[in-house]
Scaffold this active site. Sequence first.
Site, mmCIF file in Angstrom:
data_model
loop_
_atom_site.group_PDB
_atom_site.id
_atom_site.type_symbol
_atom_site.label_atom_id
_atom_site.label_comp_id
_atom_site.label_asym_id
_atom_site.label_seq_id
_atom_site.Cartn_x
_atom_site.Cartn_y
_atom_site.Cartn_z
ATOM 1 N N ASP A 560 -50.057 45.174 -6.903
ATOM 2 C CA ASP A 560 -48.630 44.857 -6.851
ATOM 3 C C ASP A 560 -47.878 45.933 -7.621
ATOM 4 O OD1 ASP A 560 -46.198 43.688 -6.509
ATOM 5 O OD2 ASP A 560 -46.472 42.207 -8.123
ATOM 6 N N GLU A 569 -46.423 47.999 0.641
ATOM 7 C CA GLU A 569 -45.174 48.268 1.344
ATOM 8 C C GLU A 569 -44.813 47.010 2.139
ATOM 9 O OE1 GLU A 569 -45.003 51.986 3.470
ATOM 10 O OE2 GLU A 569 -42.907 51.685 4.062
#
EC number: 3.2.1.4
Length: 589
Positions: A560, A569
């Site tokens: 993350d 993304e």
Amino acid sequence: MRLSTKFLIYFLCFFLNFSTFAQSNEGNASSERIRINQIGFYPEGSKMAIIVTTEATDFTILTANDKKEVFSGKLSDAEEWPHSKETVKQADFSSVEKSGEYVLHIPGIGNSHPFEIAENVHFEPAKASMKAFYFQRASTDLPEEYAGKWAREAGHPDDQVKIHNSAASENRPAGSTISSPGGWYDAGDYGKYIVNSGITMGTLFSLYEDFPEYLDTLNLNIPESTNNIPDFLDETLYNLRWMMTMQDEDGGVYHKLTSANFHGAVAPKNATLQRWAVQKGTAATLDFAAVTAQAARIFSDYKTELPGLADSLLVMSKKAYRWAKENPTVTYRQGELQDPEVSTGAYGDRNFKDELQWAATELFITTGKEEYYKDADIESSLESDFGVPSWPNVNTLALYSLARHRDKYQDSELVDIDAIIAQLRKMADDLVASSNTSAYAVPMGTAESDFAWGSNSEAGNQGVLLLNVYEITGDEKYLNAANDNLDYLLGRNATGFSFLTGYGEKSTRDPHHRPSESDDIDDPVPGLLAGGPNPGQQDIAGCGDKYTAAHQHPATSYIDDRCSYASNEIAINWNAPFVYLANAIEAIR
Ligand SMILES: [Ca+2]
Ligand SMILES: [Ca+2]
């Protein structure tokens, strides 16, 4: 000091006995070893958590506030999940049906993240995942009234887009300009790509055709919320109208509209590099033909509100289709582009048979003209060429549309609707069978290759396939398996993350998403689905040592962190199947 002490304790506990550490933590932070949908469950639905353990045998369900026990149960036998190499046990608490907020407790391990049991339990994240497309709008201000604290100024007016020499035609020579405003930013970058808009729009339109009553009342709080068109369609129109500007006069469609190179992580209004319309291609043109044919069908119900739109869409669709028939093998050749060279997303695809099958089928369903269906040539390759859809493999969307309109084809000499349904069913049965033997009890991971770039969209698209077969058969095993993948995306996975920004106690916080990275808001733009675990780790150079031993397996290769364009993304074609999955389950339940 504090950090290093904590690290030392962590280190020691790991070697002494991990569960001792967990026990000392009981009642405080949620245990990382309990993997659960952090949003929740339907009262009548199945309910499961996965526990990383070899020893624990019992679990209880407690009320979230006063920790009152409402259920106790036994864990399943231990099993290894090959994709994460964890040994896990299952906690089934499907019989807990009373609405409320709960935690799952394991003696010696601790409590799960809190979750809810309620009717409409996924309504808010389902809605947010669609609202996320509003936050991706190019060329327009997002005022606070609709965007809340993520309000921002317009970027990318795209009213002076230059024709790249690869896209030049007689009336639009290289360097001339077109106006191509609006649309959604494709992903964490600011490009707008027709190929990826193809599967995205097809998935959203399929959801609309499957559940119009549910979607007609969905209020997204967008600028169009006061008009007479369902907000769901208003949002898709924002991207559709942009797509319509991407067709050249001869019918061919530009592959993409981007700057020559990716922009840095600045706000949209500060991303001011020249934008280019780049090379027409067969894939883009066929995806465009499919989307506009399906849209023509849907918007023919809105001839008063949107005069001329449905007719225009159909004209454009036929024109695109004709171009693709005359130009059947035009691949997108990013490596050959010069003056300027172009390095944004390629979305390169060399097999256009699936795009042709999808476009021809949508045109056939909309117009009834048999010649299109003959072109599609679906039946001859049913068993070999169809699978869970992805951006370069879209022909299964044609099967969804045919199955949806199956009443029309019951007596057809042309369409073998029984064979089409049988093929969909076979693909769904494979996923159900795999889910039944999975240590995590999820279809995700049926093949190890499920864990590739954008793996969460694979989980989503498996769910969409399962729900399509549920809608045809009414057999709940397909609905439950789809719900299992929703549980996977919202926390029942080997990372313990809920991958939907803004939803879940431990959810994605730092996506590779320029608007989220460049604003001063701590929270990410909500409703975005992270790409998810991807053992390719193509971003490892930029992410440095953030990948650790904890990320070494296909199902755990997720960080993350904004550096991680390979696992963190966001993208419109990843959000769309989540939108389908979560909203369809809401509509059905
Ligand atoms: Ca509206
Ligand atoms: Ca293809």
